[in-house]
Design a protein around this motif. Structure first.
Motif, short mmCIF file in Angstrom:
data_model
loop_
_atom_site.label_atom_id
_atom_site.label_comp_id
_atom_site.label_asym_id
_atom_site.label_seq_id
_atom_site.Cartn_x
_atom_site.Cartn_y
_atom_site.Cartn_z
N TYR A 209 0.73 -1.05 0.07
CA TYR A 209 -0.20 -0.18 -0.13
C TYR A 209 1.02 1.38 -0.08
O TYR A 209 1.22 1.00 0.90
N ARG A 210 0.68 1.85 -0.99
CA ARG A 210 1.88 2.95 -1.04
C ARG A 210 0.59 4.28 -0.71
O ARG A 210 -0.56 4.75 -1.11
N ILE A 211 1.25 5.12 0.02
CA ILE A 211 0.18 5.76 1.15
C ILE A 211 0.75 7.24 1.01
O ILE A 211 1.75 7.04 1.59
N ALA A 212 0.22 8.05 1.12
CA ALA A 212 0.41 9.29 0.91
C ALA A 212 -0.96 10.77 1.10
O ALA A 212 -2.30 10.10 1.09
N ARG A 213 -0.40 11.34 1.79
CA ARG A 213 -1.49 12.69 2.00
C ARG A 213 -1.22 13.73 1.17
O ARG A 213 -0.23 14.43 0.80
N LYS A 214 -2.92 13.95 0.39
CA LYS A 214 -2.29 15.17 -0.42
C LYS A 214 -3.66 16.13 -0.09
O LYS A 214 -4.80 15.76 0.16
N ALA A 215 -3.76 17.22 0.24
CA ALA A 215 -4.73 18.15 0.85
C ALA A 215 -4.98 17.96 2.38
O ALA A 215 -4.26 17.25 3.76
N ASN A 216 -5.87 16.96 1.95
CA ASN A 216 -6.47 16.74 3.16
C ASN A 216 -7.56 15.41 3.34
O ASN A 216 -8.16 14.91 4.26
N LYS A 217 -7.17 14.72 2.56
CA LYS A 217 -7.01 13.31 1.65
C LYS A 217 -5.94 12.53 1.73
O LYS A 217 -4.72 12.89 1.35
N TRP A 218 -6.32 11.02 2.14
CA TRP A 218 -5.61 10.12 1.82
C TRP A 218 -5.54 9.67 0.51
O TRP A 218 -6.50 9.33 -0.33
N SER A 219 -4.34 9.34 -0.30
CA SER A 219 -4.37 8.85 -1.74
C SER A 219 -3.73 7.29 -1.07
O SER A 219 -2.35 7.10 -0.26
N ILE A 220 -4.48 5.95 -1.34
CA ILE A 220 -3.51 4.64 -1.06
C ILE A 220 -3.69 4.51 -2.38
O ILE A 220 -4.72 4.17 -3.07
N GLN A 221 -3.00 3.58 -2.95
CA GLN A 221 -3.04 2.65 -4.30
C GLN A 221 -1.57 1.16 -4.21
O GLN A 221 -1.02 1.16 -2.75
N VAL A 222 -2.58 0.30 -4.09
CA VAL A 222 -2.19 -1.15 -3.68
C VAL A 222 -1.68 -1.81 -5.32
O VAL A 222 -1.96 -1.58 -6.20
N THR A 223 -0.72 -2.77 -4.91
CA THR A 223 -0.27 -3.00 -5.65
C THR A 223 -0.08 -4.94 -5.34
O THR A 223 0.58 -4.91 -4.78
N GLU A 224 -0.69 -5.61 -5.75
CA GLU A 224 -1.25 -6.85 -5.23
C GLU A 224 0.51 -7.65 -5.97
O GLU A 224 0.88 -7.79 -7.38
N ARG A 225 1.21 -8.13 -4.57
CA ARG A 225 2.52 -9.27 -5.74
C ARG A 225 1.91 -10.74 -5.72
O ARG A 225 1.62 -10.77 -4.09
N GLY A 226 2.12 -11.91 -6.32
CA GLY A 226 1.84 -12.35 -6.02
C GLY A 226 2.52 -13.88 -6.89
O GLY A 226 3.62 -13.45 -7.84
N LEU A 227 2.77 -15.24 -6.49
CA LEU A 227 3.64 -16.20 -7.26
C LEU A 227 2.50 -16.44 -8.74
O LEU A 227 1.46 -16.52 -8.58
N ASP A 228 2.93 -16.12 -9.70
CA ASP A 228 2.48 -16.54 -10.77
C ASP A 228 2.46 -18.00 -11.59
O ASP A 228 1.98 -18.71 -11.88
#
Length: 315
Positions: free
Chosen positions: A276-295
């Protein structure tokens, strides 16, 4: 930017040698059913080499913090807790990893110092004057850890249940302490992103009664009052994203598949973990999910998908 890694349901293999005294007796009968399940199917699913490959890949991604949402062991043998402690120590330092227990970590009653106490350093509450102390294990939760703008609240839904049951329970005392923690954090300026860890999917309707969080409705009531930024769980061995309307808007509730699955079983995928890449932007949070797994077994870990999590209630 803060990067949080989430894995769950490691079910660390191999199973230690099981003696007759480990499985016979009224209070140990559940171990007998669990041992049968392990020998019939689970040992072919949960592979140590897969789990260790996931650990190496996760370390290479260099997250700021790691959370592990339970089921480290299989049938709660004391030797399993020791093996899990050694595995955690090889993984990273306690201030980098936060652990909560799952139902397999409470398969039968085992004294604290021979069970969850083995991982106490990874479940410590970092608030002044609120260390683990003594008393029953449930009194130690929720614990709180603060990492910059991120507040982590670790719950325990791990309770001993009858054979063939995998349900969990938080209890009113733990839920009340969670409410206080989240309300106090929400009152800070600026407020941290409040991340809640629980092993069982914490919403009603996400599991059968045999496997559900028994007081999910009470947990939902706390969320409607306090809100949270992100709720992370395991237990179902599936990738799940559910939304719940909390105090300030939608809360993402994210489950992750087993970290050690070496085969696809009943539709459950190969081993996974999330970043989870988490950043505060103004008064909100931005959360970007990267799902990593066995191919593919015994392949390498790779990015399976990326997707955003955002909502007016984030943080």
């Amino acid at each position: 930017m803060f990067v949080l890694a989430h894995l769950s349901d490691t079910h660390i293999a191999p199973l230690p040698r099981v003696a007759l005294g480990d499985v016979f007796g009224l209070r140990k009968i559940k171990r007998l059913t669990g041992l049968a399940s392990w020998k019939l199917s689970r040992r072919s699913i949960h592979r140590r080499e897969v789990l260790d490959a996931l650990r190496r890949d996760l370390v290479e991604q260099a997250p700021d913090h790691v959370v592990l949402t339970g089921d480290l062991v299989n049938i709660s043998l004391p030797e399993e807790f020791s093996s899990a402690r050694e595995w955690l120590q090889a993984f990273g330092k306690p201030d980098w990893i936060s652990v909560i227990p799952g139902n397999h970590d409470a398969y039968v009653h085992v004294p604290w110092d021979r069970s969850l106490g083995q991982w106490q350093a990874y479940m410590s509450d970092e608030r002044a004057g609120t260390g683990p102390g003594g008393g029953p294990a449930r009194a130690r939760f929720p614990y709180v850890r603060r990492r910059g703008d991120i507040l982590i609240a670790g719950l325990s839904s791990a309770v001993v249940t009858p054979p063939f049951y995998a349900s969990g329970r938080l209890g009113p005392d733990q839920l009340d302490r969670l409410r206080v923690i989240l309300e106090q954090a929400a009152g800070e300026r600026p407020a941290p992103l409040r991340v809640v860890l629980v092993h069982h999917p914490p919403l009603t309707g996400l599991n059968t009664a045999r496997k559900a969080l028994e007081d999910a409705a009470a947990f939902e009531a706390v969320m409607r009052r306090t809100g949270a930024g992100l709720i992370l769980h395991g237990h179902n061995h599936r990738d799940m994203v559910t939304w719940f309307n909390g105090a300030a808007g939608p809360i993402p509730v994210v489950g992750v598949a087993s970290a050690s699955a070496g085969i696809v079983h009943h539709g459950r995928p190969l081993a996974r973990y999330n970043l989870y890449r988490i950043a505060r932007k103004a008064n909100k949070w931005s959360i970007q999910v990267t799902e990593r797994g066995l191919d593919q077994p015994p392949g390498a870990f790779k990015t399976i998908r990326r997707y955003p999590l955002a909502g007016p209630g984030a943080g």
